[in-house]
Write a protein that holds these residues in place. Sequence first.
Motif, PDB file in Angstrom:
ATOM      1  N   THR A  21       0.845  -1.186   0.000  1.00  0.00           N
ATOM      2  CA  THR A  21       0.000   0.000   0.000  1.00  0.00           C
ATOM      3  C   THR A  21       0.883   1.240   0.000  1.00  0.00           C
ATOM      4  OG1 THR A  21      -1.696  -1.200   1.226  1.00  0.00           O
ATOM      5  CG2 THR A  21      -1.845   1.202   1.248  1.00  0.00           C
ATOM      6  N   GLY A  22       0.766   2.046  -1.061  1.00  0.00           N
ATOM      7  CA  GLY A  22       1.575   3.253  -1.142  1.00  0.00           C
ATOM      8  C   GLY A  22       0.764   4.528  -1.228  1.00  0.00           C
ATOM      9  N   ASN A  23      -0.481   4.428  -1.680  1.00  0.00           N
ATOM     10  CA  ASN A  23      -1.301   5.629  -1.826  1.00  0.00           C
ATOM     11  C   ASN A  23      -1.749   6.148  -0.468  1.00  0.00           C
ATOM     12  OD1 ASN A  23      -1.079   5.218  -4.559  1.00  0.00           O
ATOM     13  ND2 ASN A  23      -3.143   4.383  -4.797  1.00  0.00           N
ATOM     14  N   LEU A 112     -18.804   5.179  -8.185  1.00  0.00           N
ATOM     15  CA  LEU A 112     -17.604   5.001  -7.373  1.00  0.00           C
ATOM     16  C   LEU A 112     -16.596   4.059  -8.023  1.00  0.00           C
ATOM     17  CD1 LEU A 112     -16.292   5.736  -4.632  1.00  0.00           C
ATOM     18  CD2 LEU A 112     -17.389   3.695  -3.699  1.00  0.00           C
ATOM     19  N   HIS A 113     -17.046   2.973  -8.600  1.00  0.00           N
ATOM     20  CA  HIS A 113     -16.126   1.995  -9.182  1.00  0.00           C
ATOM     21  C   HIS A 113     -15.451   2.514 -10.454  1.00  0.00           C
ATOM     22  CE1 HIS A 113     -19.959   1.218 -11.220  1.00  0.00           C
ATOM     23  NE2 HIS A 113     -19.248   0.711 -12.211  1.00  0.00           N
ATOM     24  N   ARG A 114     -15.951   3.603 -11.035  1.00  0.00           N
ATOM     25  CA  ARG A 114     -15.331   4.203 -12.212  1.00  0.00           C
ATOM     26  C   ARG A 114     -14.485   5.439 -11.883  1.00  0.00           C
ATOM     27  NH1 ARG A 114     -17.243   1.184 -16.191  1.00  0.00           N
ATOM     28  NH2 ARG A 114     -19.446   0.795 -16.460  1.00  0.00           N
ATOM     29  N   ALA A 115     -14.569   5.913 -10.659  1.00  0.00           N
ATOM     30  CA  ALA A 115     -13.767   7.069 -10.234  1.00  0.00           C
ATOM     31  C   ALA A 115     -12.313   6.622 -10.073  1.00  0.00           C
ATOM     32  CB  ALA A 115     -14.298   7.614  -8.913  1.00  0.00           C
ATOM     33  N   ASP A 116     -11.379   7.518 -10.381  1.00  0.00           N
ATOM     34  CA  ASP A 116      -9.960   7.199 -10.236  1.00  0.00           C
ATOM     35  C   ASP A 116      -9.549   7.414  -8.783  1.00  0.00           C
ATOM     36  OD1 ASP A 116      -7.242   6.830 -10.387  1.00  0.00           O
ATOM     37  OD2 ASP A 116      -6.861   8.589 -11.636  1.00  0.00           O
ATOM     38  N   LEU A 117      -9.590   6.344  -8.008  1.00  0.00           N
ATOM     39  CA  LEU A 117      -9.258   6.417  -6.581  1.00  0.00           C
ATOM     40  C   LEU A 117      -7.884   5.839  -6.275  1.00  0.00           C
ATOM     41  CD1 LEU A 117     -12.699   5.242  -5.132  1.00  0.00           C
ATOM     42  CD2 LEU A 117     -11.934   7.577  -5.603  1.00  0.00           C
ATOM     43  N   ALA A 118      -7.195   5.292  -7.278  1.00  0.00           N
ATOM     44  CA  ALA A 118      -5.897   4.649  -7.065  1.00  0.00           C
ATOM     45  C   ALA A 118      -4.791   5.689  -7.122  1.00  0.00           C
ATOM     46  CB  ALA A 118      -5.681   3.543  -8.088  1.00  0.00           C
ATOM     47  N   ARG A 119      -4.851   6.642  -6.216  1.00  0.00           N
ATOM     48  CA  ARG A 119      -3.875   7.734  -6.108  1.00  0.00           C
ATOM     49  C   ARG A 119      -4.061   8.354  -4.731  1.00  0.00           C
ATOM     50  NH1 ARG A 119      -6.882  12.414  -9.689  1.00  0.00           N
ATOM     51  NH2 ARG A 119      -8.996  11.638  -9.400  1.00  0.00           N
ATOM     52  N   ASP A 120      -3.315   9.401  -4.416  1.00  0.00           N
ATOM     53  CA  ASP A 120      -3.509  10.098  -3.149  1.00  0.00           C
ATOM     54  C   ASP A 120      -4.828  10.859  -3.236  1.00  0.00           C
ATOM     55  OD1 ASP A 120      -1.055   9.119  -2.414  1.00  0.00           O
ATOM     56  OD2 ASP A 120      -0.011  11.037  -2.548  1.00  0.00           O
ATOM     57  N   VAL A 121      -5.819  10.386  -2.503  1.00  0.00           N
ATOM     58  CA  VAL A 121      -7.157  10.950  -2.610  1.00  0.00           C
ATOM     59  C   VAL A 121      -7.718  11.226  -1.217  1.00  0.00           C
ATOM     60  CG1 VAL A 121      -8.352   8.722  -2.725  1.00  0.00           C
ATOM     61  CG2 VAL A 121      -9.372  10.696  -3.807  1.00  0.00           C
ATOM     62  N   GLN A 171      -9.014  -0.554  -5.616  1.00  0.00           N
ATOM     63  CA  GLN A 171      -8.434  -0.093  -6.878  1.00  0.00           C
ATOM     64  C   GLN A 171      -6.920  -0.111  -6.825  1.00  0.00           C
ATOM     65  OE1 GLN A 171     -10.005   3.559  -8.478  1.00  0.00           O
ATOM     66  NE2 GLN A 171     -12.126   2.908  -8.161  1.00  0.00           N
ATOM     67  N   GLU A 172      -6.359   0.282  -5.688  1.00  0.00           N
ATOM     68  CA  GLU A 172      -4.908   0.273  -5.547  1.00  0.00           C
ATOM     69  C   GLU A 172      -4.347  -1.147  -5.617  1.00  0.00           C
ATOM     70  OE1 GLU A 172      -1.384   1.848  -2.561  1.00  0.00           O
ATOM     71  OE2 GLU A 172      -3.458   1.955  -1.882  1.00  0.00           O
ATOM     72  N   TRP A 173      -5.044  -2.082  -5.027  1.00  0.00           N
ATOM     73  CA  TRP A 173      -4.540  -3.453  -4.910  1.00  0.00           C
ATOM     74  C   TRP A 173      -4.962  -4.356  -6.057  1.00  0.00           C
ATOM     75  CZ3 TRP A 173      -6.900  -3.611   0.624  1.00  0.00           C
ATOM     76  CH2 TRP A 173      -6.075  -2.919   1.506  1.00  0.00           C
ATOM     77  N   GLN A 174      -5.817  -3.913  -6.953  1.00  0.00           N
ATOM     78  CA  GLN A 174      -6.422  -4.836  -7.926  1.00  0.00           C
ATOM     79  C   GLN A 174      -5.423  -5.548  -8.833  1.00  0.00           C
ATOM     80  OE1 GLN A 174      -9.282  -2.865 -10.360  1.00  0.00           O
ATOM     81  NE2 GLN A 174      -7.806  -1.479 -11.300  1.00  0.00           N
ATOM     82  N   ASN A 175      -4.273  -4.987  -9.058  1.00  0.00           N
ATOM     83  CA  ASN A 175      -3.317  -5.632  -9.953  1.00  0.00           C
ATOM     84  C   ASN A 175      -2.190  -6.357  -9.209  1.00  0.00           C
ATOM     85  OD1 ASN A 175      -4.664  -4.824 -12.308  1.00  0.00           O
ATOM     86  ND2 ASN A 175      -3.782  -2.779 -12.118  1.00  0.00           N
ATOM     87  N   LEU A 176      -2.317  -6.477  -7.906  1.00  0.00           N
ATOM     88  CA  LEU A 176      -1.320  -7.222  -7.139  1.00  0.00           C
ATOM     89  C   LEU A 176      -1.519  -8.718  -7.336  1.00  0.00           C
ATOM     90  CD1 LEU A 176      -1.456  -5.411  -3.666  1.00  0.00           C
ATOM     91  CD2 LEU A 176       0.310  -5.181  -5.405  1.00  0.00           C
ATOM     92  N   ALA A 177      -0.455  -9.447  -7.224  1.00  0.00           N
ATOM     93  CA  ALA A 177      -0.591 -10.909  -7.198  1.00  0.00           C
ATOM     94  C   ALA A 177      -1.352 -11.264  -5.927  1.00  0.00           C
ATOM     95  CB  ALA A 177       0.778 -11.556  -7.194  1.00  0.00           C
TER      96      ALA A 177
END
Length: 179
Positions: A21-23, A112-121, A171-177
């Motif tokens: 987790t970095g965001n 909500l699921h289409r908003a860009d939340l995978a950043r500092d928000v 959203q941040e974690w969705q591409n993690l293994a």
Amino acid sequence: MRRQLRPTDVKRLNRTWRRNTGNRLGMILESVTGPFNVGSIFRSAAAFGVDEIWLAGNATPPTNPKAGKTALGTERLVTWHEPVPATEAVKAAREAGYTVLAIELTAEAAPLHRADLARDVCLVVGSEDHGCSPALLDAVDGACYIPQVGRVGSFNVAVAAAIALAEARRQEWQNLADS
């Protein structure tokens, strides 16, 4: 046979998620006055790693004894700021490097699921009765809403905050293994 994790296993699991987790997440609570809602929001915020909460308008502080009953000490784990006018809270969040998004039903709000939340928000929730004020909605960078298919028009503010925080982390974690 399934069994619940032991406390040591839970700590190990949570440590793995923290490393991935970095965001940064922030929140603004505008005129959220119900102490149990405030306590619940602080507990969810601590669980999802929120860095800062700005109180705005006449929001109840987490030091309220009834808020503390629900927060269970988690208010100590999140930096929070005394109430200021909503536009000042938005300005402070922006100066801290956050994109500020209201969780509110507006004509131009994105699901909500289409908003860009995978950043500092910094996610904003408004009063139990009236939602976010017009002044706050004019000040934020955008708005998103939680799609609903039932016969109820809105979520409880603490539930909405938890859903939005969970979606930001998802959203941040969705591409993690798989962890």
